[in-house]
Design a protein around this motif. Structure first.
Motif, mmCIF file in Angstrom:
data_model
loop_
_atom_site.group_PDB
_atom_site.id
_atom_site.type_symbol
_atom_site.label_atom_id
_atom_site.label_comp_id
_atom_site.label_asym_id
_atom_site.label_seq_id
_atom_site.Cartn_x
_atom_site.Cartn_y
_atom_site.Cartn_z
ATOM 1 N N LEU B 108 0.792 -1.233 0.000
ATOM 2 C CA LEU B 108 0.000 0.000 0.000
ATOM 3 C C LEU B 108 0.819 1.274 0.000
ATOM 4 C CD1 LEU B 108 -2.912 -0.858 2.327
ATOM 5 C CD2 LEU B 108 -2.632 -1.138 -0.122
ATOM 6 N N SER B 109 1.925 1.248 0.723
ATOM 7 C CA SER B 109 2.723 2.465 0.805
ATOM 8 C C SER B 109 3.200 2.896 -0.578
ATOM 9 C CB SER B 109 3.911 2.267 1.742
ATOM 10 O OG SER B 109 3.446 2.127 3.058
ATOM 11 N N ARG B 111 1.573 2.442 -3.326
ATOM 12 C CA ARG B 111 0.450 3.084 -4.017
ATOM 13 C C ARG B 111 0.290 4.520 -3.544
ATOM 14 N NH1 ARG B 111 -4.649 -1.050 -3.699
ATOM 15 N NH2 ARG B 111 -3.498 -2.993 -3.894
ATOM 16 N N ALA B 112 0.408 4.713 -2.233
ATOM 17 C CA ALA B 112 0.243 6.055 -1.684
ATOM 18 C C ALA B 112 1.352 6.977 -2.190
ATOM 19 C CB ALA B 112 0.262 6.000 -0.165
ATOM 20 N N GLN B 115 0.877 8.051 -5.734
ATOM 21 C CA GLN B 115 -0.228 8.969 -5.963
ATOM 22 C C GLN B 115 0.031 10.361 -5.410
ATOM 23 O OE1 GLN B 115 -4.646 8.861 -4.517
ATOM 24 N NE2 GLN B 115 -4.071 6.897 -5.379
ATOM 25 N N SER B 116 0.848 10.456 -4.381
ATOM 26 C CA SER B 116 0.963 11.723 -3.653
ATOM 27 C C SER B 116 2.338 12.363 -3.755
ATOM 28 C CB SER B 116 0.664 11.482 -2.184
ATOM 29 O OG SER B 116 1.643 10.611 -1.639
ATOM 30 N N SER B 117 3.325 11.625 -4.242
ATOM 31 C CA SER B 117 4.705 12.086 -4.232
ATOM 32 C C SER B 117 5.229 12.308 -2.822
ATOM 33 C CB SER B 117 4.869 13.380 -5.033
ATOM 34 O OG SER B 117 4.419 13.183 -6.342
ATOM 35 N N PHE B 118 4.506 11.801 -1.838
ATOM 36 C CA PHE B 118 5.006 11.834 -0.470
ATOM 37 C C PHE B 118 6.134 10.814 -0.324
ATOM 38 C CE2 PHE B 118 2.475 13.744 3.136
ATOM 39 C CZ PHE B 118 1.782 14.658 2.377
#
Lengths: 142, 142
Positions: B108-109, B111-112, B115-118
């Motif tokens: 999941l990380s 994917r996150a 999506q967020s460039s975090f």
DNA sequence: ATAAATGCAAAACCTTTGCACGCCT
DNA sequence: AGGCGTGCAAAGGTTTTGCATTTAT
């Protein structure tokens, strides 16, 4: 603003100036504010509005399903006018909270159900890290 | 118990009876207790221990990385001696919190991040629903 | 011996509540 | 007109803090 009034009434809530202001504020921000932040933001334009009213109002809005309450892991709740459940990501440096696209995480409840035999009805997904801007700040300060 | 003492010392914490009791309790429960629950559970055997000590101790343990703080969306925090981040599922009926296997959610990380460039460093995944036992109770009461 | 941890009580904090007044419908 | 919503102030509950004493190293 028109929109806020209509939605409030549709949910059986009187469209008072305070409610309109609070709901309207939540509809137009992506900051996922806390009660305190809402109060502080609206105080300049609504100096007579009390903190108690903000507390009561967010509770009414939440009951009506007009906003959702988020719990990013801090001591307090944050509020969001996007009521459909969706994942969030918080920057550990600037503390801002951003939305993620729920579609990318839609398959998770099935995984949880398969593993736990729970009847899953909701999920809250929170990611934490550094936002793009704060990554630069961090780099610069090293 | 031996284990608790060793781990406390290794992390620079004095192995006082109160700390040993609290940490040991957390190591051997899967109940994800709150401060209040910890206090109530240990009070019979440690009648002189104060609530303030429980608050101070869980904070020390958390700082030392020996336990993690969970926020299941209630007003208060829960504590868990499993420090690696892992998903949780809470029963909305009996309020118990169970662990899920992190391996099933390991992707999941990414994917996150995509999506967020975090720069994602942590995640907290909470699922809510009815546990198998409470599903039966619900069915029976309908 | 020394520094750290405990326990008590008080303080601080956030949130809720009761009630009289005012406003929306 | 009637009832709901507001604002104030007070209450409530939880968490934190200061300080003297005790305890682990």
């Amino acid at each position: 603003m028109e929109q806020s009034v209509t939605l409030l009434k549709k949910h059986g809530l009187k469209a008072t100036p305070q409610r309109i202001a609070i709901y309207d504020y939540l509809l137009h921000t992506e900051a996922h504010p806390t009660v305190d932040t809402i109060y502080a933001s609206l105080h300049p334009t609504h100096p007579t509005m009390s903190l108690a009213t903000v507390y009561k109002t967010v509770e009414s809005l939440r009951e009506a399903g007009l906003i959702q309450q988020l719990n990013v892991g801090e001591e307090c709740f944050r509020y969001d006018a996007r009521t459909s459940s969706h994942p969030h990501v918080q920057c550990l440096h600037c503390r801002r909270v951003f939305d993620l696209d729920p579609a990318s995480f839609a398959d998770l409840s099935d995984r949880a159900r398969a593993q736990s035999s729970f009847l899953i009805t909701q999920a809250q997904l929170y990611f934490y890290g550094l936002c793009p801007e704060c990554q630069q700040v961090q780099d610069a300060s090293d």
